[in-house]
Design a protein around this motif. Structure first.
Motif, PDB file in Angstrom:
ATOM      1  N   SER A 196      27.391  34.004  15.506  1.00  0.00           N
ATOM      2  CA  SER A 196      27.928  34.372  16.827  1.00  0.00           C
ATOM      3  C   SER A 196      27.627  35.830  17.139  1.00  0.00           C
ATOM      4  O   SER A 196      27.773  36.707  16.275  1.00  0.00           O
ATOM      5  CB  SER A 196      29.448  34.187  16.858  1.00  0.00           C
ATOM      6  OG  SER A 196      29.789  32.871  16.524  1.00  0.00           O
ATOM      7  N   SER A 197      27.213  36.054  18.337  1.00  0.00           N
ATOM      8  CA  SER A 197      27.099  37.424  18.843  1.00  0.00           C
ATOM      9  C   SER A 197      28.252  37.620  19.831  1.00  0.00           C
ATOM     10  O   SER A 197      29.100  36.739  19.978  1.00  0.00           O
ATOM     11  CB  SER A 197      25.746  37.616  19.534  1.00  0.00           C
ATOM     12  OG  SER A 197      25.692  36.819  20.703  1.00  0.00           O
TER      13      SER A 197
ATOM     14  N   THR B 238      18.272  34.242  22.103  1.00  0.00           N
ATOM     15  CA  THR B 238      19.316  33.299  22.533  1.00  0.00           C
ATOM     16  C   THR B 238      20.698  33.934  22.421  1.00  0.00           C
ATOM     17  O   THR B 238      21.555  33.774  23.297  1.00  0.00           O
ATOM     18  CB  THR B 238      19.269  32.027  21.656  1.00  0.00           C
ATOM     19  OG1 THR B 238      17.949  31.495  21.714  1.00  0.00           O
ATOM     20  CG2 THR B 238      20.271  30.983  22.130  1.00  0.00           C
ATOM     21  N   LEU B 239      20.879  34.669  21.323  1.00  0.00           N
ATOM     22  CA  LEU B 239      22.184  35.306  21.101  1.00  0.00           C
ATOM     23  C   LEU B 239      22.316  36.610  21.887  1.00  0.00           C
ATOM     24  O   LEU B 239      23.379  37.251  21.877  1.00  0.00           O
ATOM     25  CB  LEU B 239      22.370  35.603  19.605  1.00  0.00           C
ATOM     26  CG  LEU B 239      22.418  34.400  18.671  1.00  0.00           C
ATOM     27  CD1 LEU B 239      22.475  34.859  17.211  1.00  0.00           C
ATOM     28  CD2 LEU B 239      23.626  33.524  18.977  1.00  0.00           C
ATOM     29  N   ASP B 240      21.204  37.002  22.488  1.00  0.00           N
ATOM     30  CA  ASP B 240      21.151  38.264  23.220  1.00  0.00           C
ATOM     31  C   ASP B 240      21.555  39.431  22.324  1.00  0.00           C
ATOM     32  O   ASP B 240      22.407  40.252  22.652  1.00  0.00           O
ATOM     33  CB  ASP B 240      22.073  38.210  24.456  1.00  0.00           C
ATOM     34  CG  ASP B 240      21.769  39.331  25.450  1.00  0.00           C
ATOM     35  OD1 ASP B 240      20.685  39.953  25.279  1.00  0.00           O
ATOM     36  OD2 ASP B 240      22.571  39.550  26.363  1.00  0.00           O
TER      37      ASP B 240
ATOM     38  N   LYS C  43      22.391  45.586  15.812  1.00  0.00           N
ATOM     39  CA  LYS C  43      23.649  45.057  16.337  1.00  0.00           C
ATOM     40  C   LYS C  43      24.327  44.178  15.294  1.00  0.00           C
ATOM     41  O   LYS C  43      23.692  43.686  14.360  1.00  0.00           O
ATOM     42  CB  LYS C  43      23.383  44.258  17.612  1.00  0.00           C
ATOM     43  CG  LYS C  43      23.000  45.143  18.796  1.00  0.00           C
ATOM     44  CD  LYS C  43      23.165  44.378  20.080  1.00  0.00           C
ATOM     45  CE  LYS C  43      23.021  45.349  21.262  1.00  0.00           C
ATOM     46  NZ  LYS C  43      23.148  44.634  22.540  1.00  0.00           N
ATOM     47  N   ARG C  44      25.582  43.880  15.519  1.00  0.00           N
ATOM     48  CA  ARG C  44      26.336  43.068  14.558  1.00  0.00           C
ATOM     49  C   ARG C  44      26.491  41.646  15.082  1.00  0.00           C
ATOM     50  O   ARG C  44      26.631  41.415  16.283  1.00  0.00           O
ATOM     51  CB  ARG C  44      27.720  43.689  14.329  1.00  0.00           C
ATOM     52  CG  ARG C  44      27.674  44.982  13.505  1.00  0.00           C
ATOM     53  CD  ARG C  44      29.058  45.546  13.282  1.00  0.00           C
ATOM     54  NE  ARG C  44      29.914  44.690  12.464  1.00  0.00           N
ATOM     55  CZ  ARG C  44      29.913  44.690  11.140  1.00  0.00           C
ATOM     56  NH1 ARG C  44      29.082  45.484  10.475  1.00  0.00           N
ATOM     57  NH2 ARG C  44      30.730  43.925  10.455  1.00  0.00           N
TER      58      ARG C  44
ATOM     59  N   ARG D  79      32.118  36.511   7.960  1.00  0.00           N
ATOM     60  CA  ARG D  79      31.820  37.906   7.676  1.00  0.00           C
ATOM     61  C   ARG D  79      30.895  38.447   8.752  1.00  0.00           C
ATOM     62  O   ARG D  79      30.066  37.711   9.288  1.00  0.00           O
ATOM     63  CB  ARG D  79      31.153  38.001   6.304  1.00  0.00           C
ATOM     64  CG  ARG D  79      30.615  39.347   5.987  1.00  0.00           C
ATOM     65  CD  ARG D  79      29.997  39.440   4.626  1.00  0.00           C
ATOM     66  NE  ARG D  79      29.294  40.721   4.566  1.00  0.00           N
ATOM     67  CZ  ARG D  79      28.893  41.289   3.472  1.00  0.00           C
ATOM     68  NH1 ARG D  79      29.086  40.684   2.303  1.00  0.00           N
ATOM     69  NH2 ARG D  79      28.279  42.449   3.497  1.00  0.00           N
ATOM     70  N   GLY D  80      31.048  39.705   9.033  1.00  0.00           N
ATOM     71  CA  GLY D  80      30.144  40.346   9.982  1.00  0.00           C
ATOM     72  C   GLY D  80      28.928  40.901   9.262  1.00  0.00           C
ATOM     73  O   GLY D  80      29.009  41.378   8.133  1.00  0.00           O
TER      74      GLY D  80
END
Lengths: 409, 230
Positions: free
Chosen positions: A109-110, A160-162, A167-168, A183-184
């Motif tokens: 997930s973004s 797709t996740l932009d 970035k995390r 987890r990030g």
């Protein structure tokens, strides 16, 4: 032996009595054989590439899993060996290149989007030799070791996740207790793949990081092995099977991905049918040439029979003539095929139809694959079927009544 | 000793709705070393008789013997073997194999017989010299005159020293000088090697060379003359 010499001499000279007809037939055979081998090499190259790409993504010619893992690829079905135990078992050279991995389904997930992916926990140093992408080509950087805390995803997935490097994102999966394990990660690299669809499917993290995330200690879910050739994996399979007990399942690539296995068999069948179809077209010309050659020589054949040559020798002479014609045509056709395939080994760019190829799971660059086996198969089929096609005109020639044949005008 | 014996041979051809009797109860004995001319007008049956003697054509009835071996009931393969070993043929239209040279044409029968290449080449050269074709050994039939081609055909027929030579109108396409030379050659071979010659012809000059003249008409022998006695 003397008889064979005279039959050979007669067949060879008769072949060149009508130069034009012989050259036309030779051209037809040569072009037919060239088409057989050239088209086969293109198709073979495409299928080879699709299979190799797929094996690289699988990855491996031989894989080891928990017996239930392929039906239920969850962390509840790990290999019953620790990393250290696997290292001891596969220390020998007969296992080719190998690596153990953690492979689990996960959600990535973004801030904007979520997608289902396959999370791969790998040791980069063990996999560099058989990864389907070049670590150096990764935008940003690839994982540095098994403890790397970064994540590498495909460019298409990033779009797709932009998201982008630096970035995390968040990875969410399950641990063996069915508790959420999340987890990030910071995106450290973006890889490209051919076909592009792969870029959305896999996310790479360090193996130890994945083990920690999933709370599985030093367990893995699979061990993968690469031999020299995907067509010949039996020795590798036997070696790996011999090193393990019944608590795990050892499988060849075509058992894991039966679609790929079927594709290979279909390809072999296609090559065979393709060669037969081309030969059938050729055979009409061949039989016509032989029938005409026999028809033009009725008197001579009658003469040879009258002088004491046996009917079987007449059959032999016509068949030798046919075999000489086919052998010459095959030689020219094989040479032409080799000479046209060789300069194209660097690949043929078919990006104009790239989307269509992508849908088939194939690359937009086609690499013709010259298989000596295909050449041998085509030549054998042409000679065997040519022999069979020659029997009828040869038999007819041997059945002439000498007294009628020598008076034929 | 009898080289050829035919007993009561009959052969009928059907042409449209008409039956033509090519051989009508023909019987003949030819002694070893004989030099026989079969003479008849066209359609008289001489070629049919010659073909029956050579095993090229099977009579409807009757028996044919070569060297006391019955041949009219042999298989195709056995007949081919008999022709190969015992009979030399000279045909009206030369009938040489066009893709082979004069020497190779002469060697052909010997090679099918299994004679070694070296021996067959030597023999072929010697016989071509004997028939007056020295220097033309490597020419193909298309590069030779009709007379030269017929000489090659004769050389081929006698190369393997057959006991019997069958010649069908051998001078039909030759001029008179060449015809005389050919018949002189036949006579010499007959005398030197005791080869039996049976020649079908309607050329009266050829008939003069024969020791025996057999006249046929409508498939029957109507006259049998010993010309030596005459």
């Amino acid at each position: 032996m003397r008889l064979a010499a005279i039959l050979f001499r007669l067949a060879w000279r008769n072949l060149w009595r009508n130069h034009r007809r012989t050259f036309i037939m030779l051209s037809a055979i040569a072009v037919g054989v060239w088409a057989m081998i050239f088209m086969t090499s293109l198709t073979r190259g495409m299928v080879d590439q699709m299979i190799n790409d797929s094996i690289n993504v699988l990855p491996g010619h031989v894989q080891v899993h928990h017996p239930d893992f392929l039906d239920d690829p969850s962390i509840n079905n790990p290999l019953p060996y620790s990393d250290a135990a696997l290292g001891e078992k596969f220390a020998g050279g007969e296992f080719g290149q190998w690596a153990s991995r953690v492979r689990v389904p996960a959600v990535i997930s973004s801030e904007r989007e979520s997608r289902a992916v396959t999370l791969l926990g790998i040791d980069p140093s063990a996999e560099q030799g058989f990864s389907f992408f070049d670590y150096a080509d990764v935008e940003g950087r690839f994982l540095e070791d098994a403890n790397d805390n970064g994540i590498v995803i495909g460019k298409k997935l990033a779009a797709t996740l932009d998201t982008e490097t630096g970035k995390r994102i968040v990875i969410m999966s399950q641990d063996p207790e069915n508790e959420i394990a999340d987890r990030g990660f910071r995106v450290v690299g973006l890889y490209t793949a051919d076909p592009v669809s792969v870029e959305e499917a896999y996310a790479y993290v360090g193996k130890s990081t994945a083990q920690s995330l999933l709370r599985i200690g030093d367990a893995s879910t699979e061990a993968v092995f690469f031999g020299d050739d995907y067509r010949n994996v039996e020795a590798l399979y036997d070696a790996v099977s011999g090193a393990l007990d019944d608590s795990v399942s050892v499988q060849r690539w075509y058992e894991i991905d039966s679609y790929l296995g079927t594709m290979l068999k279909t390809m072999d069948g296609f090559v065979f049918v393709w060669i037969i179809v081309i030969f059938l077209a050729l055979s009409f010309g061949l039989v016509n040439t032989l029938v005409m050659a026999v028809f033009e020589r009725v008197r001579e054949i009658g003469l040879m029979l009258a002088l004491g040559m046996k009917p079987a020798s007449i059959v032999g002479q016509i068949i030798i003539e046919s075999m000489l014609l086919l052998t010459l045509g095959l030689t020219i056709g094989n040479f032409l095929a080799w000479a046209t395939i060789l300069p194209l080994q660097g690949g043929i760019d078919i990006s104009i139809v790239a989307e269509g190829m992508e849908m088939m799971g194939a690359s937009s660059v086609l690499y013709p694959k010259f298989h000596v086996g295909d050449m041998v198969l085509a030549s054998t089929i042409v000679l065997v079927l040519g022999f069979l096609a020659s029997i009828s005109p040869a038999w007819r020639a041997s059945r002439y009544e000498p007294v009628e044949a020598i008076t034929k005008v | 000793m009898t080289a050829v014996r035919c007993i009561n041979l009959c052969k009928t051809y059907r042409q449209g709705d008409v039956d033509i009797k090519a051989l009508d109860h023909v019987s003949i004995d030819i002694a070893e070393g004989g030099f026989v001319c079969l003479s008849a007008p066209s359609g008289g049956g001489k070629t049919t008789l010659l073909n029956a003697i050579g095993g090229l054509d099977i009579p409807d009835s009757g028996e044919v013997y070569i060297d006391d071996q019955r041949i009219d009931n042999l298989s195709k393969g056995d007949l081919a073997e008999l022709r190969l070993r015992k009979i030399g043929f000279v045909f009206q239209a030369y009938n040489l194999i066009p893709v082979l040279t004069a020497r190779e044409n002469v060697e052909f029968v010997m090679q099918v017989q299994g004679v070694l290449k070296h021996d067959s080449a030597d023999k072929a050269n010697a016989i071509l010299t004997e028939v007056g074709l020295q220097g033309l050994e490597d020419r193909r039939p298309a590069e030779m005159s009709g007379g030269q081609q017929q000489r090659v055909a004769v050389a081929r027929a006698i190369a393997s020293k057959p006991a019997l030579v069958l010649a069908d109108e051998p001078t039909a396409n030759l001029d008179s000088k060449t015809s005389d030379e050919l018949m002189t050659l036949f006579t010499e071979l007959n005398e030197h090697y005791n080869t039996t010659f049976v020649i079908a012809t309607h050329d009266t000059r050829v008939m003069q060379y024969a020791k025996r003249l057999v006249r046929m008409l409508d498939g029957k022998i109507v006259d049998d003359i010993d010309q030596r006695a005459a």
